[in-house]
Design a protein around this motif. Sequence first.
Motif, PDB file in Angstrom:
ATOM      1  N   MET A 128      38.411  31.536  26.485  1.00  0.00           N
ATOM      2  CA  MET A 128      37.405  31.227  25.893  1.00  0.00           C
ATOM      3  C   MET A 128      37.284  32.222  24.663  1.00  0.00           C
ATOM      4  O   MET A 128      37.573  33.455  24.493  1.00  0.00           O
ATOM      5  CB  MET A 128      36.129  31.588  26.601  1.00  0.00           C
ATOM      6  CG  MET A 128      34.816  31.741  25.705  1.00  0.00           C
ATOM      7  SD  MET A 128      33.573  32.051  26.790  1.00  0.00           S
ATOM      8  CE  MET A 128      32.335  31.168  26.631  1.00  0.00           C
ATOM      9  N   ALA A 129      37.156  31.772  23.046  1.00  0.00           N
ATOM     10  CA  ALA A 129      37.386  32.617  22.032  1.00  0.00           C
ATOM     11  C   ALA A 129      36.121  33.584  22.000  1.00  0.00           C
ATOM     12  O   ALA A 129      35.018  32.734  22.253  1.00  0.00           O
ATOM     13  CB  ALA A 129      37.619  31.760  20.840  1.00  0.00           C
ATOM     14  N   THR A 130      36.148  34.424  21.503  1.00  0.00           N
ATOM     15  CA  THR A 130      35.109  35.418  21.124  1.00  0.00           C
ATOM     16  C   THR A 130      34.463  35.275  19.657  1.00  0.00           C
ATOM     17  O   THR A 130      35.292  35.244  18.796  1.00  0.00           O
ATOM     18  CB  THR A 130      35.331  36.858  21.290  1.00  0.00           C
ATOM     19  OG1 THR A 130      35.684  36.988  22.682  1.00  0.00           O
ATOM     20  CG2 THR A 130      34.228  37.784  20.859  1.00  0.00           C
ATOM     21  N   ARG A 131      33.159  35.018  19.643  1.00  0.00           N
ATOM     22  CA  ARG A 131      32.590  34.718  18.304  1.00  0.00           C
ATOM     23  C   ARG A 131      32.494  35.974  17.461  1.00  0.00           C
ATOM     24  O   ARG A 131      31.848  36.932  18.351  1.00  0.00           O
ATOM     25  CB  ARG A 131      31.521  33.727  18.239  1.00  0.00           C
ATOM     26  CG  ARG A 131      30.785  33.486  17.062  1.00  0.00           C
ATOM     27  CD  ARG A 131      29.443  32.677  17.139  1.00  0.00           C
ATOM     28  NE  ARG A 131      28.717  32.709  16.130  1.00  0.00           N
ATOM     29  CZ  ARG A 131      27.780  33.556  16.015  1.00  0.00           C
ATOM     30  NH1 ARG A 131      27.415  34.407  16.844  1.00  0.00           N
ATOM     31  NH2 ARG A 131      27.203  33.267  14.674  1.00  0.00           N
ATOM     32  N   CYS A 132      32.617  36.314  16.411  1.00  0.00           N
ATOM     33  CA  CYS A 132      32.528  37.438  15.782  1.00  0.00           C
ATOM     34  C   CYS A 132      32.016  37.356  14.174  1.00  0.00           C
ATOM     35  O   CYS A 132      32.880  37.143  13.472  1.00  0.00           O
ATOM     36  CB  CYS A 132      33.713  38.410  15.927  1.00  0.00           C
ATOM     37  SG  CYS A 132      33.603  39.998  15.107  1.00  0.00           S
ATOM     38  N   ALA A 133      30.735  37.380  14.279  1.00  0.00           N
ATOM     39  CA  ALA A 133      30.506  37.025  12.676  1.00  0.00           C
ATOM     40  C   ALA A 133      29.942  38.643  12.348  1.00  0.00           C
ATOM     41  O   ALA A 133      29.508  39.516  13.174  1.00  0.00           O
ATOM     42  CB  ALA A 133      29.098  36.401  12.540  1.00  0.00           C
ATOM     43  N   ARG A 134      30.069  38.937  11.138  1.00  0.00           N
ATOM     44  CA  ARG A 134      30.111  40.258  10.726  1.00  0.00           C
ATOM     45  C   ARG A 134      28.885  40.447   9.502  1.00  0.00           C
ATOM     46  O   ARG A 134      28.580  39.473   8.827  1.00  0.00           O
ATOM     47  CB  ARG A 134      31.226  40.828   9.865  1.00  0.00           C
ATOM     48  CG  ARG A 134      32.220  41.052  11.146  1.00  0.00           C
ATOM     49  CD  ARG A 134      33.794  41.339  10.477  1.00  0.00           C
ATOM     50  NE  ARG A 134      34.257  40.096   9.664  1.00  0.00           N
ATOM     51  CZ  ARG A 134      34.902  39.246  10.285  1.00  0.00           C
ATOM     52  NH1 ARG A 134      35.187  39.166  11.570  1.00  0.00           N
ATOM     53  NH2 ARG A 134      35.408  38.332   9.548  1.00  0.00           N
ATOM     54  N   VAL A 135      28.131  41.360   9.818  1.00  0.00           N
ATOM     55  CA  VAL A 135      27.114  41.718   8.536  1.00  0.00           C
ATOM     56  C   VAL A 135      27.582  43.303   7.798  1.00  0.00           C
ATOM     57  O   VAL A 135      27.920  44.065   8.848  1.00  0.00           O
ATOM     58  CB  VAL A 135      25.768  42.056   9.164  1.00  0.00           C
ATOM     59  CG1 VAL A 135      24.787  42.686   8.048  1.00  0.00           C
ATOM     60  CG2 VAL A 135      25.008  40.698   9.789  1.00  0.00           C
ATOM     61  N   MET A 136      27.930  43.232   6.715  1.00  0.00           N
ATOM     62  CA  MET A 136      28.272  44.502   6.039  1.00  0.00           C
ATOM     63  C   MET A 136      27.099  44.959   5.148  1.00  0.00           C
ATOM     64  O   MET A 136      26.474  44.077   4.234  1.00  0.00           O
ATOM     65  CB  MET A 136      29.495  44.416   5.224  1.00  0.00           C
ATOM     66  CG  MET A 136      29.844  45.578   4.497  1.00  0.00           C
ATOM     67  SD  MET A 136      31.176  45.195   3.559  1.00  0.00           S
ATOM     68  CE  MET A 136      32.553  45.187   4.968  1.00  0.00           C
ATOM     69  N   LEU A 137      26.494  46.178   5.228  1.00  0.00           N
ATOM     70  CA  LEU A 137      25.286  46.639   4.700  1.00  0.00           C
ATOM     71  C   LEU A 137      26.114  47.731   3.492  1.00  0.00           C
ATOM     72  O   LEU A 137      26.387  48.408   4.145  1.00  0.00           O
ATOM     73  CB  LEU A 137      24.653  47.270   5.575  1.00  0.00           C
ATOM     74  CG  LEU A 137      24.069  46.313   6.749  1.00  0.00           C
ATOM     75  CD1 LEU A 137      22.889  47.158   7.498  1.00  0.00           C
ATOM     76  CD2 LEU A 137      23.270  45.155   6.079  1.00  0.00           C
ATOM     77  N   LEU A 139      24.230  34.284   9.442  1.00  0.00           N
ATOM     78  CA  LEU A 139      24.772  34.393  10.565  1.00  0.00           C
ATOM     79  C   LEU A 139      24.601  33.055  11.441  1.00  0.00           C
ATOM     80  O   LEU A 139      25.400  32.877  12.345  1.00  0.00           O
ATOM     81  CB  LEU A 139      24.003  35.519  11.337  1.00  0.00           C
ATOM     82  CG  LEU A 139      24.209  36.939  10.895  1.00  0.00           C
ATOM     83  CD1 LEU A 139      23.506  38.029  11.555  1.00  0.00           C
ATOM     84  CD2 LEU A 139      25.798  37.202  11.084  1.00  0.00           C
ATOM     85  N   ARG A 140      23.484  32.593  11.418  1.00  0.00           N
ATOM     86  CA  ARG A 140      23.481  31.200  12.190  1.00  0.00           C
ATOM     87  C   ARG A 140      24.223  30.208  11.907  1.00  0.00           C
ATOM     88  O   ARG A 140      24.943  29.370  12.543  1.00  0.00           O
ATOM     89  CB  ARG A 140      21.897  30.743  11.950  1.00  0.00           C
ATOM     90  CG  ARG A 140      20.861  31.263  12.507  1.00  0.00           C
ATOM     91  CD  ARG A 140      19.537  30.776  12.065  1.00  0.00           C
ATOM     92  NE  ARG A 140      18.438  31.377  12.358  1.00  0.00           N
ATOM     93  CZ  ARG A 140      17.759  31.072  13.601  1.00  0.00           C
ATOM     94  NH1 ARG A 140      18.092  29.848  14.246  1.00  0.00           N
ATOM     95  NH2 ARG A 140      16.769  31.680  13.849  1.00  0.00           N
ATOM     96  N   GLU A 141      24.759  30.134  10.496  1.00  0.00           N
ATOM     97  CA  GLU A 141      25.757  29.452   9.889  1.00  0.00           C
ATOM     98  C   GLU A 141      27.198  29.741  10.333  1.00  0.00           C
ATOM     99  O   GLU A 141      28.256  29.266  10.057  1.00  0.00           O
ATOM    100  CB  GLU A 141      25.597  29.216   8.549  1.00  0.00           C
ATOM    101  CG  GLU A 141      24.326  28.408   8.197  1.00  0.00           C
ATOM    102  CD  GLU A 141      24.178  28.428   6.565  1.00  0.00           C
ATOM    103  OE1 GLU A 141      24.988  28.781   5.830  1.00  0.00           O
ATOM    104  OE2 GLU A 141      23.063  27.607   6.476  1.00  0.00           O
ATOM    105  N   ASP A 142      27.233  30.873  10.945  1.00  0.00           N
ATOM    106  CA  ASP A 142      28.682  31.630  11.445  1.00  0.00           C
ATOM    107  C   ASP A 142      29.444  31.973  10.479  1.00  0.00           C
ATOM    108  O   ASP A 142      30.723  31.842  10.366  1.00  0.00           O
ATOM    109  CB  ASP A 142      29.315  30.625  12.276  1.00  0.00           C
ATOM    110  CG  ASP A 142      30.495  31.299  13.130  1.00  0.00           C
ATOM    111  OD1 ASP A 142      30.343  32.489  13.683  1.00  0.00           O
ATOM    112  OD2 ASP A 142      31.529  30.517  13.512  1.00  0.00           O
ATOM    113  N   ARG A 143      28.741  32.619   9.483  1.00  0.00           N
ATOM    114  CA  ARG A 143      29.295  33.070   8.039  1.00  0.00           C
ATOM    115  C   ARG A 143      29.237  34.584   8.144  1.00  0.00           C
ATOM    116  O   ARG A 143      28.351  35.188   8.945  1.00  0.00           O
ATOM    117  CB  ARG A 143      28.577  32.652   6.887  1.00  0.00           C
ATOM    118  CG  ARG A 143      28.736  31.053   6.634  1.00  0.00           C
ATOM    119  CD  ARG A 143      27.793  30.784   5.275  1.00  0.00           C
ATOM    120  NE  ARG A 143      27.826  29.493   5.389  1.00  0.00           N
ATOM    121  CZ  ARG A 143      28.597  28.575   4.787  1.00  0.00           C
ATOM    122  NH1 ARG A 143      29.767  29.147   4.344  1.00  0.00           N
ATOM    123  NH2 ARG A 143      28.511  27.358   4.730  1.00  0.00           N
TER     124      ARG A 143
END
Length: 169
Positions: free
Chosen positions: A1-10, A106-110
């Motif tokens: 199972m692939a791990t989803r990893c979206a990132r937020v950079m501040l 993030l909801r759009e997996d971006r």
Amino acid sequence: MATRCARVMLLTCARAFRRAPSRLRPRASAVARRAESDAPAATYAPTHPAWPQHIEAIASKAGAPGALDALRNAVAETEEEAPDEAYAACLPFPLDDYQIDALRGLREDRNVIVSAPTGSGKTVAGELAIAYALARGERVLYTTPLKALSNQKFDDFCRAFGSENVGLS
């Protein structure tokens, strides 16, 4: 199972903004950008009729770990994605458009980059990302450039998300 990893950079851009003429200083609401696209993110509209009551329950616990628990319970009960208003209700103050835009990205997996001056609310976008991930049963890694800031955020996150959901390494 692939791990989803979206990132937020501040990113803090205090120096650049301090020296720029006022007509060139972007407003914080104008600087949140999604890395892959500048198209506006779609607003998620829930279909379950119980969401208004759930949002009210979340808002009554805003700023405390109980808000996240109420959000998780609402997601489990309705079996659908929480609306933007549910995440916003976790916080005890109104959100700016760019903070909600970061959540929508993030909801759009971006991957999301929020670049704004110090004190403009970038951390709130990160806190929304944390609430989003925890409500979905995912894990979050939050990094800071300074040990003192790490300790401060650890304390803040323990209060906001519950000490059982926060660690420091």
